[in-house]
Every structure is written in C-alpha cells, then in structure tokens.
Design a protein around this motif. Structure first.
Motif, PDB file in Angstrom:
ATOM      1  N   VAL A   1       0.852  -1.189   0.000  1.00 15.89           N
ATOM      2  CA  VAL A   1       0.000   0.000   0.000  1.00 15.89           C
ATOM      3  C   VAL A   1       0.886   1.236   0.000  1.00 15.89           C
ATOM      4  O   VAL A   1       1.774   1.380   0.823  1.00 15.89           O
ATOM      5  N   VAL A   2       0.636   2.117  -0.954  1.00 13.14           N
ATOM      6  CA  VAL A   2       1.470   3.304  -1.160  1.00 13.14           C
ATOM      7  C   VAL A   2       0.611   4.550  -1.044  1.00 13.14           C
ATOM      8  O   VAL A   2      -0.473   4.621  -1.621  1.00 13.14           O
ATOM      9  N   ALA A   3       1.083   5.527  -0.272  1.00 17.21           N
ATOM     10  CA  ALA A   3       0.385   6.808  -0.150  1.00 17.21           C
ATOM     11  C   ALA A   3       1.269   7.805   0.574  1.00 17.21           C
ATOM     12  O   ALA A   3       2.288   7.438   1.170  1.00 17.21           O
ATOM     13  N   ARG A   4       0.862   9.076   0.538  1.00 11.47           N
ATOM     14  CA  ARG A   4       1.574  10.098   1.306  1.00 11.47           C
ATOM     15  C   ARG A   4       1.096  10.145   2.752  1.00 11.47           C
ATOM     16  O   ARG A   4       1.825  10.552   3.634  1.00 11.47           O
ATOM     17  N   ASN A   5      -0.147   9.731   2.963  1.00  8.16           N
ATOM     18  CA  ASN A   5      -0.796   9.839   4.273  1.00  8.16           C
ATOM     19  C   ASN A   5      -0.370   8.687   5.178  1.00  8.16           C
ATOM     20  O   ASN A   5      -0.874   7.571   5.059  1.00  8.16           O
ATOM     21  N   VAL A   6       0.550   8.948   6.101  1.00 12.35           N
ATOM     22  CA  VAL A   6       1.070   7.891   6.976  1.00 12.35           C
ATOM     23  C   VAL A   6      -0.030   7.342   7.880  1.00 12.35           C
ATOM     24  O   VAL A   6      -0.161   6.124   8.048  1.00 12.35           O
ATOM     25  N   ALA A   7      -0.823   8.228   8.453  1.00 13.41           N
ATOM     26  CA  ALA A   7      -1.894   7.782   9.353  1.00 13.41           C
ATOM     27  C   ALA A   7      -2.887   6.903   8.606  1.00 13.41           C
ATOM     28  O   ALA A   7      -3.349   5.870   9.125  1.00 13.41           O
ATOM     29  N   GLY A   8      -3.209   7.295   7.365  1.00 14.16           N
ATOM     30  CA  GLY A   8      -4.134   6.493   6.562  1.00 14.16           C
ATOM     31  C   GLY A   8      -3.570   5.125   6.231  1.00 14.16           C
ATOM     32  O   GLY A   8      -4.296   4.130   6.212  1.00 14.16           O
ATOM     33  N   LEU A   9      -2.277   5.059   5.970  1.00 11.93           N
ATOM     34  CA  LEU A   9      -1.637   3.774   5.690  1.00 11.93           C
ATOM     35  C   LEU A   9      -1.700   2.857   6.903  1.00 11.93           C
ATOM     36  O   LEU A   9      -1.945   1.650   6.770  1.00 11.93           O
TER      37      LEU A   9
END
Length: 279
Positions: free
Chosen positions: A43-51
């Motif tokens: 899973v890749v994203a900028r949002n650490v909390a969302g990850l």
C-alpha cells in the motif's frame, strides 16, 4: 527470515498507489479477500496515518502480507523507492494498480501553473513511470496486470476540468497502446473509467465540483475496486461505469454539438442532485 521471504514470494504481489483511502483502500481490502491462499499487498500513499489504518484493517486477513510505503508518486525518486521496496520484500510484482490521483478544480485560467503541472505529474507521468519501473519484475503470464484508474472525463472532455480531462484521456490512450504492445508478453493492461465516486475525492470538495459531475449516477469505492479486480482476470481493456454513462460519454465525444446542447440540462440535474448530497 530468508525462509519466510521465500514463502511470501510464492504469493501474488499487488502494488496499489493512493491506498490510504477511497478506491485504493477498497482495492486493498478486496484483493486481500480474493486470495485466501495468500497475497502480498503493497500500500502506497503520502498519508502515513491512513496507511496505518488500512494496515490495521488488513490484519483481519492472516494470509495477507502487508508492506506500507510512504511516498509521493509525483517524485521520481519516491517511485523508484516504492518499486524497490516491493521487490526487496516480495521478489516480484504481479499486479500494479495506478490509482493515485489529483484534481485542482476550476477554470483553467484561474489555476496556478504549478497546480496544473502537478496534475500531469500525478495523473499521467507517475503511472507511466511506475509502469516502466515495475515491468522488469513482472512475470510474463496471464496473472500479471497493470490497471489504470481513469475517469469518464478521459472519455469526454469536461469544462472546468481541462487538465484533469487531458491527463485521464492520455492515461486511457497509454493503456490501449500498451495493451496491444504487451500481448506477446501476456501482461494485461487495462483501465477503469468511472464517473463520480462517493469518496472524499469529490464529497469533501462538493462546493468546488462542477454541478454537471453530479448529473451522473454515483459509484461506490467498492464497485470501482470490483471492476479493477475483474480487469485483472477478464479480457477487457476498459470498464466504463456506470455502463450508461460510458455510452453517453462516447456519444458526447463523437458528437460535440450533442455534448454542448445537453450541457444546460445536465447542469440543472447535477445542481439538484448536489443539493440532495449536501443534505
């Protein structure tokens, strides 16, 4: 440690960008559910909390190995890091879902040049670059797939979204060309082209979204994720959804006068629906 890594390398590996919420999150959960014998999900994203939230949700599936990678797909070095991490942990990439998207809404002349360029970087450059990076690590078999998340705006240009429409149209053209190019390699390339999706992508910015967008039926993130999963398994190059909206975008593209003539009516329908969503 090495033995466990070898065990994981036998499972299909799925890389999903923009995975911290919306369609990306729905994809991660659906792929985890669809491979009961084992699956690796990056899973890749900028949002650490969302990850971290999606990783916690995926813990409900013990056969699912999860790797979180924080990064911005508009930055080339971040893209290289994402692919290197996926291959380092799991040995290969079977499915790449280019889902991350960006939309700075409004008339072209009212947006800053840097905002326009950033849409090109995220929506078009990043999927092309990530595809090129992932290819050397994708097995040449019918289980390998590269799925792009496009838009109905890529099938029929939308005023107030000129650059967004252009990026999604370019992504669709890239998909169709690559699909033919990779037939011999047996790597599936396809695009899902949804209309409005009931996610924060448009619902959090409802006052800034063109009324005409809401003239079309709304899909859920789960429905789009299901279409993405189906594209990894069927022989289609594109799924436009909802189906009727896909037909209408084809007609409006082929006959621009029809698009311009029906626009006032669609704006009225969209404004009415927008008020319902506000309530």
């Amino acid at each position: 440690m090495t033995e466990h890594l070898l065990d994981r390398s036998t499972y299909p590996t799925v890389v999903i960008t923009g995975a911290s919420k919306g369609v990306g999150e729905a994809c991660a959960i659906l792929f985890a559910q669809s491979f009961p014998d084992g699956v690796n999900i990056v899973v890749v994203a900028r949002n650490v909390a969302g990850l971290h939230e999606i990783k916690n949700k995926l813990q409900a599936y013990p056969q699912c190995n999860v790797l979180m990678v924080t990064g911005d797909v508009s930055i080339n070095s971040c893209c290289r890091h994402m692919i290197q991490q996926a291959v380092s942990y799991f040995g290969k990439i079977d499915v790449l879902v280019n889902n991350a998207g960006l939309h700075h809404r409004g008339d072209f002349e009212k947006r800053e040049p840097d905002e326009l360029a950033s849409m090109v970087d995220v929506n078009l450059k990043a999927p092309i670059y990530l595809t090129a990076l992932a290819l050397p690590y994708m097995p040449s078999n019918k289980k390998s797939a590269i799925i792009m998340v496009g838009s109905l705006a890529g099938r029929a240009p939308l005023q107030g979204a000129a650059v967004y429409s252009a990026t999604k149209s370019g992504l669709r053209a890239f998909t169709y060309a690559l699909a033919d190019e990779f037939i011999a390699r047996k790597i599936k390339v396809a695009v899902v082209s949804p209309g409005p999706i009931h996610t924060s992508f448009i619902m959090d910015e409802i006052d800034h979204v063109e009324d005409i967008v809401y003239s079309q039926p709304m899909s859920t993130a789960e429905q789009v994720a299901q279409a993405i999963l189906e594209l990894t398994q069927n022989n289609k190059t594109e799924i436009a959804m909802p189906w009727l909206s896909g037909v209408l975008t084809t007609v409006s593209y082929l006959f621009p006068k029809v698009r311009r003539g029906t626009r006032p009516m669609l704006y009225k329908i969209g404004a009415k629906n927008k008020n319902k969503y506000r309530q």
